[in-house]
Design a protein around this motif. Sequence first.
Motif, PDB file in Angstrom:
ATOM      1  N   THR A 178       0.842  -1.190   0.000  1.00 22.07           N
ATOM      2  CA  THR A 178       0.000   0.000   0.000  1.00 22.07           C
ATOM      3  C   THR A 178       0.880   1.244   0.000  1.00 22.07           C
ATOM      4  OG1 THR A 178      -0.143   0.383   2.400  1.00 22.07           O
ATOM      5  CG2 THR A 178      -1.611  -1.301   1.463  1.00 22.07           C
ATOM      6  N   ASP A 179       0.248   2.383  -0.176  1.00 25.41           N
ATOM      7  CA  ASP A 179       0.975   3.661  -0.173  1.00 25.41           C
ATOM      8  C   ASP A 179       0.917   4.352   1.179  1.00 25.41           C
ATOM      9  OD1 ASP A 179       1.765   3.507  -2.868  1.00 25.41           O
ATOM     10  OD2 ASP A 179      -0.203   4.246  -3.531  1.00 25.41           O
ATOM     11  N   THR A 180       0.425   3.683   2.207  1.00 25.51           N
ATOM     12  CA  THR A 180       0.355   4.300   3.530  1.00 25.51           C
ATOM     13  C   THR A 180       1.773   4.581   4.031  1.00 25.51           C
ATOM     14  OG1 THR A 180      -1.644   3.017   3.999  1.00 25.51           O
ATOM     15  CG2 THR A 180      -0.532   4.063   5.864  1.00 25.51           C
ATOM     16  N   PRO A 181       2.086   5.829   4.379  1.00 25.76           N
ATOM     17  CA  PRO A 181       3.455   6.142   4.818  1.00 25.76           C
ATOM     18  C   PRO A 181       3.738   5.616   6.215  1.00 25.76           C
ATOM     19  CG  PRO A 181       2.049   8.080   5.027  1.00 25.76           C
ATOM     20  CD  PRO A 181       1.221   7.026   4.341  1.00 25.76           C
ATOM     21  N   GLY A 182       5.006   5.280   6.441  1.00 28.13           N
ATOM     22  CA  GLY A 182       5.419   4.825   7.752  1.00 28.13           C
ATOM     23  C   GLY A 182       6.269   3.580   7.678  1.00 28.13           C
ATOM     24  N   GLY A 183       6.691   3.101   8.825  1.00 25.94           N
ATOM     25  CA  GLY A 183       7.480   1.889   8.897  1.00 25.94           C
ATOM     26  C   GLY A 183       8.955   2.132   8.676  1.00 25.94           C
ATOM     27  N   PRO A 184       9.788   1.170   9.058  1.00 22.19           N
ATOM     28  CA  PRO A 184      11.236   1.350   9.000  1.00 22.19           C
ATOM     29  C   PRO A 184      11.877   0.946   7.682  1.00 22.19           C
ATOM     30  CG  PRO A 184      10.735  -0.685  10.130  1.00 22.19           C
ATOM     31  CD  PRO A 184       9.415  -0.058   9.777  1.00 22.19           C
ATOM     32  N   THR A 199     -11.545  -8.699  18.953  1.00 24.31           N
ATOM     33  CA  THR A 199     -12.497  -8.033  19.839  1.00 24.31           C
ATOM     34  C   THR A 199     -12.806  -8.949  21.016  1.00 24.31           C
ATOM     35  OG1 THR A 199     -14.322  -8.891  18.502  1.00 24.31           O
ATOM     36  CG2 THR A 199     -13.550  -6.654  17.997  1.00 24.31           C
ATOM     37  N   ALA A 200     -13.354  -8.366  22.065  1.00 25.64           N
ATOM     38  CA  ALA A 200     -13.607  -9.128  23.292  1.00 25.64           C
ATOM     39  C   ALA A 200     -14.536 -10.311  23.050  1.00 25.64           C
ATOM     40  CB  ALA A 200     -14.190  -8.203  24.361  1.00 25.64           C
ATOM     41  N   ASP A 201     -15.473 -10.175  22.111  1.00 28.55           N
ATOM     42  CA  ASP A 201     -16.411 -11.270  21.832  1.00 28.55           C
ATOM     43  C   ASP A 201     -15.942 -12.164  20.696  1.00 28.55           C
ATOM     44  OD1 ASP A 201     -16.777  -9.632  19.650  1.00 28.55           O
ATOM     45  OD2 ASP A 201     -18.942  -9.371  19.909  1.00 28.55           O
ATOM     46  N   GLY A 202     -14.750 -11.915  20.171  1.00 23.04           N
ATOM     47  CA  GLY A 202     -14.219 -12.756  19.107  1.00 23.04           C
ATOM     48  C   GLY A 202     -14.960 -12.648  17.793  1.00 23.04           C
ATOM     49  N   SER A 203     -15.646 -11.527  17.551  1.00 21.59           N
ATOM     50  CA  SER A 203     -16.422 -11.376  16.313  1.00 21.59           C
ATOM     51  C   SER A 203     -15.664 -10.647  15.213  1.00 21.59           C
ATOM     52  CB  SER A 203     -17.735 -10.645  16.599  1.00 21.59           C
ATOM     53  OG  SER A 203     -17.484  -9.315  17.034  1.00 21.59           O
ATOM     54  N   VAL A 204     -14.539 -10.029  15.559  1.00 19.01           N
ATOM     55  CA  VAL A 204     -13.685  -9.365  14.569  1.00 19.01           C
ATOM     56  C   VAL A 204     -12.238  -9.637  14.947  1.00 19.01           C
ATOM     57  CG1 VAL A 204     -12.998  -7.197  13.476  1.00 19.01           C
ATOM     58  CG2 VAL A 204     -15.384  -7.531  14.151  1.00 19.01           C
ATOM     59  N   PHE A 205     -11.437 -10.017  13.957  1.00 16.08           N
ATOM     60  CA  PHE A 205     -10.004 -10.206  14.144  1.00 16.08           C
ATOM     61  C   PHE A 205      -9.259  -9.168  13.332  1.00 16.08           C
ATOM     62  CE2 PHE A 205     -11.915 -14.373  14.824  1.00 16.08           C
ATOM     63  CZ  PHE A 205     -11.363 -14.722  16.047  1.00 16.08           C
ATOM     64  N   ALA A 206      -8.097  -8.782  13.823  1.00 19.96           N
ATOM     65  CA  ALA A 206      -7.278  -7.801  13.113  1.00 19.96           C
ATOM     66  C   ALA A 206      -5.843  -8.292  13.015  1.00 19.96           C
ATOM     67  CB  ALA A 206      -7.309  -6.444  13.826  1.00 19.96           C
ATOM     68  N   LEU A 207      -5.232  -8.060  11.865  1.00 21.28           N
ATOM     69  CA  LEU A 207      -3.803  -8.226  11.682  1.00 21.28           C
ATOM     70  C   LEU A 207      -3.260  -6.899  11.194  1.00 21.28           C
ATOM     71  CD1 LEU A 207      -3.681 -11.701   9.904  1.00 21.28           C
ATOM     72  CD2 LEU A 207      -2.913 -11.190  12.233  1.00 21.28           C
ATOM     73  N   ARG A 208      -2.087  -6.522  11.675  1.00 17.38           N
ATOM     74  CA  ARG A 208      -1.512  -5.262  11.246  1.00 17.38           C
ATOM     75  C   ARG A 208      -0.166  -5.492  10.584  1.00 17.38           C
ATOM     76  NH1 ARG A 208       0.423  -0.629  14.793  1.00 17.38           N
ATOM     77  NH2 ARG A 208       1.257  -0.180  12.727  1.00 17.38           N
ATOM     78  N   THR A 209       0.193  -4.584   9.698  1.00 16.84           N
ATOM     79  CA  THR A 209       1.542  -4.468   9.171  1.00 16.84           C
ATOM     80  C   THR A 209       2.149  -3.220   9.790  1.00 16.84           C
ATOM     81  OG1 THR A 209       0.912  -3.134   7.255  1.00 16.84           O
ATOM     82  CG2 THR A 209       0.747  -5.537   7.026  1.00 16.84           C
ATOM     83  N   TYR A 210       3.325  -2.824   9.317  1.00 20.04           N
ATOM     84  CA  TYR A 210       3.900  -1.587   9.836  1.00 20.04           C
ATOM     85  C   TYR A 210       3.038  -0.372   9.512  1.00 20.04           C
ATOM     86  CZ  TYR A 210       8.411  -3.754  11.000  1.00 20.04           C
ATOM     87  OH  TYR A 210       9.408  -4.526  11.555  1.00 20.04           O
ATOM     88  N   THR A 211       2.147  -0.480   8.526  1.00 22.59           N
ATOM     89  CA  THR A 211       1.441   0.706   8.041  1.00 22.59           C
ATOM     90  C   THR A 211      -0.075   0.614   8.047  1.00 22.59           C
ATOM     91  OG1 THR A 211       1.604  -0.124   5.761  1.00 22.59           O
ATOM     92  CG2 THR A 211       3.367   1.336   6.526  1.00 22.59           C
ATOM     93  N   ASP A 212      -0.644  -0.583   8.112  1.00 25.53           N
ATOM     94  CA  ASP A 212      -2.085  -0.742   7.961  1.00 25.53           C
ATOM     95  C   ASP A 212      -2.599  -1.852   8.869  1.00 25.53           C
ATOM     96  OD1 ASP A 212      -2.782   0.831   5.202  1.00 25.53           O
ATOM     97  OD2 ASP A 212      -0.855  -0.194   5.001  1.00 25.53           O
ATOM     98  N   ALA A 213      -3.885  -1.774   9.181  1.00 18.97           N
ATOM     99  CA  ALA A 213      -4.558  -2.866   9.893  1.00 18.97           C
ATOM    100  C   ALA A 213      -5.626  -3.453   8.987  1.00 18.97           C
ATOM    101  CB  ALA A 213      -5.189  -2.358  11.181  1.00 18.97           C
ATOM    102  N   TYR A 214      -5.813  -4.769   9.054  1.00 19.03           N
ATOM    103  CA  TYR A 214      -6.809  -5.479   8.254  1.00 19.03           C
ATOM    104  C   TYR A 214      -7.783  -6.147   9.208  1.00 19.03           C
ATOM    105  CZ  TYR A 214      -3.688  -4.600   4.376  1.00 19.03           C
ATOM    106  OH  TYR A 214      -2.904  -3.974   3.433  1.00 19.03           O
ATOM    107  N   LEU A 215      -9.068  -5.866   9.041  1.00 26.87           N
ATOM    108  CA  LEU A 215     -10.104  -6.342   9.948  1.00 26.87           C
ATOM    109  C   LEU A 215     -10.945  -7.407   9.252  1.00 26.87           C
ATOM    110  CD1 LEU A 215      -9.131  -3.763  11.351  1.00 26.87           C
ATOM    111  CD2 LEU A 215     -11.509  -3.226  11.871  1.00 26.87           C
TER     112      LEU A 215
END
Length: 334
Positions: A178-184, A199-215
């Motif tokens: 992606t073009d999101t700025p940031g990261g080393p 999430t607390a109820d386990g209904s959404v999971f997230a993974l992140r990179t240095y620049t973005d999160a995916y839900l």
Amino acid sequence: MFAGLGVLGAVPAAAQPARPEAMCSLSGELDELSGLAADGENWYAINDGGTSLRIFVLGPDCAVRRTIENPTDPYDVEDLALAADGTLWLGDTGDNRKRRETVALHAVAPDGTAELYRLRYPDGAHDAEALLLDRSGTPYLVTKNVLGASDVYRPAEPLASPGPTPLEKVGSLQFMPTDTPGGPVGRAGSVLVTGGASTADGSVFALRTYTDAYLYPAPDGDLVAALRRLPGRVPLPDEVQGEAIAFAPDGSLISASEGVGTPVRVVRDAAALVSPIPSGGAATTAAPEAAAEPGDASGSGNADSQGVPTLPGIAIAVTVAAVIVFGISRLRRR
């Protein structure tokens, strides 16, 4: 098995996520922040590596209220997850040089007592910085790989202490640059998985990179099924080395970077950006352009089969040397 960020159907337009809002700045004690978790009263934070298990309990103003400590000497702690019973799970899974015979999880109670669970991959050593817990409390590890797929593993048997318990591979993911700025490490950082959360109820999971999160939506709590779906992308721009991510109980997404005095930032109501799943279709998401094309389930084959276009793939390859130099420069005991 799953592969790619599975595109199962057309994705209608959806509201874009809000920009992250800075809440407060971390103290100098958390200069190598690598994992975050949250409940209704506290944030929990860990540094990368360390010679003992040490969890910082923070208030919403980033002030350290207390620490939870255990003398166990880990190898390379990289992520943190909070179970429904209040146990804090530390992912001792870092392995930049890919030389560990086993990795580990540390289950730490609020009083500091800890249990060690060693884990063994079925296919050799991997570097992993993301830990996810599903609704049942089953842990999942997601690997960090600049050129190949990010593979997903879970215990193949009930966890044994000290183990090792064998892991099984349940699928692979591939993220587009992606073009999101940031990261080393420039644009290559946008495909490197550095943290996970649920999430607390386990209904959404997230993974992140240095620049973005995916839900990923998981209305039934099924993590593997969730990772087959098209995720929503939440940009986390301008984090120098973003590795930490968590969900607040209200569904807001919390993120932060390594570095002295870095801010903790919040994306309000982020979990709500991933809409319910239409019958027989894909989830609707806030940023459909973030998805990669599906690849083969084994994670093998060339870059094109894994959803990385040739030219971006070449650009990523050019940065590998920088990634390696950066990783080695940060090694302490690895």
